[in-house]
Design a protein around this motif. Structure first.
Motif, PDB file in Angstrom:
ATOM      1  N   SER A  37       2.946  -1.560   1.154  1.00  9.09           N
ATOM      2  CA  SER A  37       3.984  -0.609   0.798  1.00  9.09           C
ATOM      3  C   SER A  37       4.233   0.286   2.003  1.00  9.09           C
ATOM      4  CB  SER A  37       3.595   0.255  -0.410  1.00  9.09           C
ATOM      5  OG  SER A  37       2.497   1.086  -0.082  1.00  9.09           O
TER       6      SER A  37
ATOM      7  N   GLU B  87      12.758  -6.107  -5.185  1.00 10.96           N
ATOM      8  CA  GLU B  87      12.032  -4.843  -5.340  1.00 10.96           C
ATOM      9  C   GLU B  87      12.087  -4.290  -6.759  1.00 10.96           C
ATOM     10  OE1 GLU B  87      11.885  -1.965  -1.772  1.00 10.96           O
ATOM     11  OE2 GLU B  87      13.795  -3.011  -1.541  1.00 10.96           O
TER      12      GLU B  87
ATOM     13  N   CYS C 191       3.915  -6.358  -4.361  1.00 12.37           N
ATOM     14  CA  CYS C 191       3.560  -5.669  -5.592  1.00 12.37           C
ATOM     15  C   CYS C 191       4.023  -6.439  -6.830  1.00 12.37           C
ATOM     16  CB  CYS C 191       4.171  -4.274  -5.595  1.00 12.37           C
ATOM     17  SG  CYS C 191       3.567  -3.205  -4.261  1.00 12.37           S
TER      18      CYS C 191
ATOM     19  N   SER D  61       6.685  -2.566  -9.012  1.00 13.28           N
ATOM     20  CA  SER D  61       7.965  -2.699  -8.331  1.00 13.28           C
ATOM     21  C   SER D  61       9.057  -1.952  -9.082  1.00 13.28           C
ATOM     22  CB  SER D  61       8.353  -4.179  -8.205  1.00 13.28           C
ATOM     23  OG  SER D  61       7.395  -4.887  -7.442  1.00 13.28           O
TER      24      SER D  61
ATOM     25  N   CYS E 254       8.585   1.958  -8.916  1.00  9.12           N
ATOM     26  CA  CYS E 254       8.881   2.563  -7.615  1.00  9.12           C
ATOM     27  C   CYS E 254      10.336   2.404  -7.208  1.00  9.12           C
ATOM     28  CB  CYS E 254       7.966   1.970  -6.540  1.00  9.12           C
ATOM     29  SG  CYS E 254       6.224   2.383  -6.780  1.00  9.12           S
TER      30      CYS E 254
ATOM     31  N   ASN F  46       8.153   2.475  -1.051  1.00 11.29           N
ATOM     32  CA  ASN F  46       8.886   1.217  -0.863  1.00 11.29           C
ATOM     33  C   ASN F  46       7.915   0.055  -1.035  1.00 11.29           C
ATOM     34  OD1 ASN F  46      11.739   2.022   0.440  1.00 11.29           O
ATOM     35  ND2 ASN F  46      10.163   3.426   1.136  1.00 11.29           N
ATOM     36  N   THR F  47       8.088  -0.712  -2.109  1.00 15.91           N
ATOM     37  CA  THR F  47       7.136  -1.779  -2.405  1.00 15.91           C
ATOM     38  C   THR F  47       7.339  -3.025  -1.556  1.00 15.91           C
ATOM     39  OG1 THR F  47       8.577  -2.508  -4.217  1.00 15.91           O
ATOM     40  CG2 THR F  47       6.754  -1.026  -4.773  1.00 15.91           C
TER      41      THR F  47
ATOM     42  N   LEU G 218      -0.226  -0.599  -6.680  1.00 18.21           N
ATOM     43  CA  LEU G 218       0.477  -1.382  -5.671  1.00 18.21           C
ATOM     44  C   LEU G 218      -0.418  -2.515  -5.191  1.00 18.21           C
ATOM     45  CD1 LEU G 218       1.989   1.606  -3.644  1.00 18.21           C
ATOM     46  CD2 LEU G 218       2.930   0.446  -5.650  1.00 18.21           C
TER      47      LEU G 218
END
Length: 338
Positions: A284, A94, A112, A117, A120, A302-303, A280
């Motif tokens: 997600s 992530e 992503c 990433s 985020c 949250n990717t 993105l």
């Protein structure tokens, strides 16, 4: 019984990662593996990454990913890799590090890109981006060190707001997160958070409903589901343990009840604005807070959301009438063909 395609898409599923979210990543990989096991034109190879980046297969064989887009074993044998699923929560999945390597090697992948990433995953940069996109987020203080002056900002925030969350800025959504209600708790919370991250967020603690939206690309169209809801036990907040433990006492609802059309409309608009503005890709999970006063804050993006048996993302996707196997396999085919 259907037969395998003679030239299947060689897909590498990388899970683990060696971070504090290693075990959850394995459970997400279990889910993905089940979704693709009967897809005739996709051949899946699963490897587990350790904290040193070493890739190990189910028999203990060690491999590495080469610039020739191959998975190479210790004995020199190799198989082509057409596509990668980086099913790693936390570092290096992530955070964008693994995606950067895949970009360098020219291998298409699920999820992503590196910049989105990394943005985020860092709670502070996420907030800066959300503000730039015109999306409200929770009041906070940003600490860049644990010295007297910076720690004083945290204490002042606690005095002003009554209760705060102290959060390591670049950890998973519930890792390194501590609720502080008394000044005596602040020193230890800051020490633990700074042990995990060079930057720390001190956020106002609000009495809220926790809402989650699944946003993903399905057959070329961006889908934003109605928000689901997570209800943590009243005596705790939605910690990492409550989020992923098999014995979690948290209750989840695939569609939240009692929201007005205006609230639903804004959550949809904010999710769309975040997905497009943060660039993105594929999927997600976007989390919101709804306060008792009716204010809506985007909490985090949250990717690569969890896909364990109690995770919300696959439940919301299914509730929207979409099949996860079809969703993922179509993304794989499209990426490889492109």
């Amino acid at each position: 019984m259907s037969q395998r395609s003679p030239n299947p898409i060689q897909t590498l599923l990388i899970c683990g990662g060696g971070s504090s979210e290693h075990d959850v990543s394995l459970r997400t990989a279990d889910f993905i593996e089940r979704q693709l096991q009967d897809v005739d034109d996709i051949a899946l190879t699963r490897v587990v990454m350790d904290a040193n980046g070493r890739l190990t297969d189910s028999k203990g064989g060690v491999h590495f990913l080469s610039q020739q887009r191959q998975l190479v074993a210790e004995d020199g044998s190799a198989r082509d890799v057409h596509y990668v699923i980086p099913a790693i929560h936390g570092y290096p999945g992530e955070t964008g590090d693994l995606q950067s390597q895949l970009e360098l090697f020219g291998i298409p992948y699920f999820g992503c890109g590196p910049e989105a990433s990394k943005t985020c995953f860092n709670k502070i940069t996420t907030k800066l981006w959300l503000t730039a996109l015109g999306i409200d987020n929770t009041p906070y203080q940003f600490l860049c060190s644990n010295n007297g002056g910076e720690a004083g900002k945290a204490t002042m925030a606690l005095q002003q707001w009554g209760a705060v969350f102290v959060k390591a800025s670049n950890q998973g959504s519930s890792v390194g997160c501590f609720k502080v209600t008394e000044e005596e708790q602040m020193e230890e919370a800051l020490e633990q958070a700074f042990a995990l991250s060079p930057y720390v967020l001190v956020e106002k603690c609000l009495k809220v409903r926790e809402l989650e939206v699944a946003a993903y690309t399905y057959e070329g169209e961006l889908v934003i589901t109605p928000p689901g809801e997570v209800c943590a036990p009243e005596d705790t907040f939605y910690s990492y343990e409550e989020k992923y433990a098999e014995g979690s006492r948290a209750r989840t609802f695939v569609e939240a009840e009692g929201l007005s059309e205006a609230q639903l409309g804004w959550i949809h608009e904010a999710s769309k604005r975040a997905f497009i503005g943060l660039q993105l890709k594929d999927l997600s999970r976007i989390d919101f807070f709804l306060t008792d006063e009716g204010d809506i804050y985007l909490n985090e993006v949250n990717t690569f959301p969890g896909m364990t048996p109690i995770s919300m993302f696959p439940k919301m996707l299914a509730n929207a009438g979409h099949d996860f196997s079809r969703y993922l396999s179509s993304l794989i085919r499209e990426a490889v063909a492109g």
